[in-house]
Design an enzyme around this catalytic site. Structure first.
Site, short mmCIF file in Angstrom:
data_model
loop_
_atom_site.label_atom_id
_atom_site.label_comp_id
_atom_site.label_asym_id
_atom_site.label_seq_id
_atom_site.Cartn_x
_atom_site.Cartn_y
_atom_site.Cartn_z
N LYS A 59 0.82 -1.22 0.00
CA LYS A 59 0.00 0.00 0.00
C LYS A 59 0.85 1.27 0.00
O LYS A 59 0.62 2.20 -0.77
CB LYS A 59 -0.93 -0.02 1.21
N SER A 99 10.29 2.49 6.84
CA SER A 99 9.60 1.22 7.11
C SER A 99 9.87 0.70 8.53
O SER A 99 9.05 0.90 9.42
CB SER A 99 9.98 0.19 6.06
N ARG A 100 11.00 0.05 8.74
CA ARG A 100 11.39 -0.39 10.09
C ARG A 100 12.90 -0.31 10.20
O ARG A 100 13.63 -0.66 9.27
CB ARG A 100 10.93 -1.84 10.36
N ASP A 148 13.18 7.55 9.12
CA ASP A 148 12.09 7.88 10.05
C ASP A 148 12.01 6.80 11.14
O ASP A 148 11.23 6.92 12.07
CB ASP A 148 10.76 7.95 9.28
N GLU A 179 15.04 2.34 18.24
CA GLU A 179 14.23 3.54 18.46
C GLU A 179 13.38 3.50 19.72
O GLU A 179 12.99 4.55 20.23
CB GLU A 179 13.33 3.81 17.24
N ALA A 204 6.19 9.46 10.19
CA ALA A 204 5.65 9.39 8.82
C ALA A 204 4.13 9.22 8.82
O ALA A 204 3.43 9.74 7.96
CB ALA A 204 6.32 8.27 8.05
N PHE A 205 3.62 8.49 9.82
CA PHE A 205 2.17 8.21 9.85
C PHE A 205 1.36 9.39 10.39
O PHE A 205 0.14 9.40 10.33
CB PHE A 205 1.90 7.01 10.78
P1 NAI Z 1 1.83 -3.84 2.86
O1 NAI Z 1 1.65 -5.14 3.56
O2 NAI Z 1 0.68 -3.24 2.12
O3 NAI Z 1 3.03 -3.97 1.81
C1 NAI Z 1 4.25 -4.58 2.11
C2 NAI Z 1 4.83 -5.09 0.80
O4 NAI Z 1 6.15 -5.57 1.06
C3 NAI Z 1 4.03 -6.25 0.22
O5 NAI Z 1 3.76 -6.01 -1.16
C4 NAI Z 1 4.95 -7.45 0.40
O6 NAI Z 1 4.82 -8.44 -0.63
C5 NAI Z 1 6.31 -6.78 0.34
N1 NAI Z 1 7.40 -7.54 0.94
C6 NAI Z 1 7.36 -8.36 2.03
N2 NAI Z 1 8.61 -8.82 2.28
C7 NAI Z 1 9.42 -8.29 1.35
C8 NAI Z 1 10.80 -8.40 1.08
N3 NAI Z 1 11.60 -9.15 1.83
N4 NAI Z 1 11.31 -7.70 0.03
C9 NAI Z 1 10.50 -6.94 -0.74
N5 NAI Z 1 9.18 -6.81 -0.54
C10 NAI Z 1 8.66 -7.48 0.49
O7 NAI Z 1 2.40 -2.86 3.95
P2 NAI Z 1 2.36 -1.25 3.93
O8 NAI Z 1 1.10 -0.77 4.52
O9 NAI Z 1 2.75 -0.77 2.59
O10 NAI Z 1 3.52 -0.92 4.99
C11 NAI Z 1 4.88 -1.21 4.72
C12 NAI Z 1 5.68 -1.01 6.00
O11 NAI Z 1 5.71 0.37 6.32
C13 NAI Z 1 5.06 -1.65 7.26
O12 NAI Z 1 5.43 -3.02 7.36
C14 NAI Z 1 5.68 -0.85 8.37
O13 NAI Z 1 6.89 -1.46 8.77
C15 NAI Z 1 5.99 0.50 7.71
N6 NAI Z 1 5.17 1.59 8.26
C16 NAI Z 1 5.82 2.70 8.76
C17 NAI Z 1 5.11 3.75 9.28
C18 NAI Z 1 5.79 4.99 9.79
O14 NAI Z 1 5.13 5.84 10.41
N7 NAI Z 1 7.07 5.16 9.57
C19 NAI Z 1 3.64 3.70 9.35
C20 NAI Z 1 3.05 2.54 8.74
C21 NAI Z 1 3.80 1.51 8.23
#
Ligand code: NAI
Length: 333
Positions: A155, A234-235, A259, A264, A298-299
């Site tokens: 997403k 991301s993380r 971020d 952290e 970021a969120f």
């Molecule tokens: P999502 O589940 O919609 O998308 C994650 C994508 O990563 C999926 O398409 C999946 O197939 C892919 N994926 C999984 N393992 C992988 C790998 N080893 N290599 C490449 N692609 C891989 O998740 P969304 O909503 O897009 O969130 C992504 C990440 O963003 C979350 O897991 C979270 O860690 C981080 N996040 C950070 C925030 C912030 O405030 N900084 C807030 C929300 C999320």
């Protein structure tokens, strides 16, 4: 019915109190993060515990919660690497999260970090406040025409790709699953190493798993272009901080925007302005003029906080009343 919130900040209270008017739950807010040190403080009659990214729900913590009668763990975030899902399942505790609240909020923040770094607006902001209008040292580079590598096109990654396509960038992507609509928009999927090889800018949008811990390390950095820009919203555990610092010192990484940070939980979401920070690696990172650090913000938009409160309380309402939430992707266990 009582919900105990951990890591609760004033803005959590504001948004959850507002959306709780439609539910009427009893809300109890704890500022401390959840871990073994505080789990015993959960009061009688608490059926739901609501947690955030840095709360530690280990097997030990979950065992004590189960003994106290907690039935639901509600994560008011998307990621769940901080929760022992198997242990919760063993106790029959249901776990819900907020899989998507505003992918655009995170994607736009990643872009904001990139635009700060490539045009050095963080330096310009301070400079003009000193009445220094010189341009020396502020030379930037265009995003238009650059190759951007996106790791993870779920997403948030997808929203990020769409913005960067608008900037006129060439987008390369790596994901376990390829998104057909993105391909139609012109995003090209390649193997991970190829994306590293060809990208001027890399943005990480995949979840942290056991397999991809330290995805960005000494070995993978050598496969990147010299002068690469890396953005991580991301993380923190996706980056080996030690190796990244070495690559920044060597000039292999030209710009870094983070971020999230692997350690952290001891730092972010707290005002430490009067404290001595013992963590040397974050101090070293913050000392680089070409590194931008934000504290997991970021969120943090009005739209996202509204969605988080409303989705979390709706999911809890369904689970407490024995029904399943309409969108079952909120359920982890
Ligand atoms: P999502 O589940 O919609 O998308 C994650 C994508 O990563 C999926 O398409 C999946 O197939 C892919 N994926 C999984 N393992 C992988 C790998 N080893 N290599 C490449 N692609 C891989 O998740 P969304 O909503 O897009 O969130 C992504 C990440 O963003 C979350 O897991 C979270 O860690 C981080 N996040 C950070 C925030 C912030 O405030 N900084 C807030 C929300 C999320």
């Amino acid at each position: 019915m009582k919900i105990a919130f951990f890591s609760a900040k004033p803005y959590d209270k504001t948004f959850f109190n507002k959306y709780n008017e439609a539910h009427g739950f009893e809300l109890e807010f704890w500022e401390t993060h959840l871990g073994p040190h505080v789990v015993n403080a959960i009061t009688e009659g608490t059926e739901v515990v609501c947690v955030f990214v840095n709360d530690k729900l280990t097997a030990e913590v979950i065992d004590i919660m189960a003994a106290k009668g907690v039935k639901i763990i509600a994560l008011r975030c998307a990621g769940f690497n901080n929760v022992n899902l198997d242990r919760a399942k063993e106790h029959g505790i249901r776990i819900c999260r907020v899989p998507a609240y505003s992918p655009e909020a995170v994607a736009e923040h990643a872009v904001a970090m990139l635009l700060t770094l490539n045009r050095k607006t963080h330096k310009a902001y301070n400079r003009v406040r000193e009445q220094n209008f010189s341009l020396n040292g502020l030379l930037g580079f265009n995003l238009h025409g650059r190759t951007v590598g996106v790791i993870g096109t779920g997403k948030i990654g997808k929203a990020f790709c769409k913005i960067m396509l608008g900037f006129g960038c060439k987008i390369l992507a790596y994901d376990i699953f390829e998104d057909e609509t993105l391909k139609k928009d012109g995003v090209q999927y390649l193997p991970f190493v190829e994306v590293l090889n060809q990208s001027d800018i890399l943005s990480l949008h995949c979840p942290l798993t056991i397999e991809n811990h330290y995805l960005i390390n000494e070995s993978t950095i050598t496969k990147m272009k010299k002068g690469v820009t890396i953005i991580n919203t991301s993380r923190g555990g996706l980056l080996n901080t030690h190796d990244v610092i070495q690559a920044l010192k060597a000039g292999h990484i030209a710009y870094l925007g983070i971020d999230v940070y692997e350690q952290e939980e001891k730092l972010f979401f707290k005002d430490l302005s009067a404290s001595i920070i013992e963590n040397d690696e974050i101090q070293r990172l913050m000392s680089f003029p070409n590194v931008l650090v934000t504290g997991h913000q970021a969120f943090f938009t009005e739209e996202a906080l509204s969605q988080i409160a409303s989705i979390t309380l709706n999911s809890i309402d369904h689970l407490i009343n024995g029904s399943l939430p309409t969108d079952q992707s909120v359920l982890l266990v």
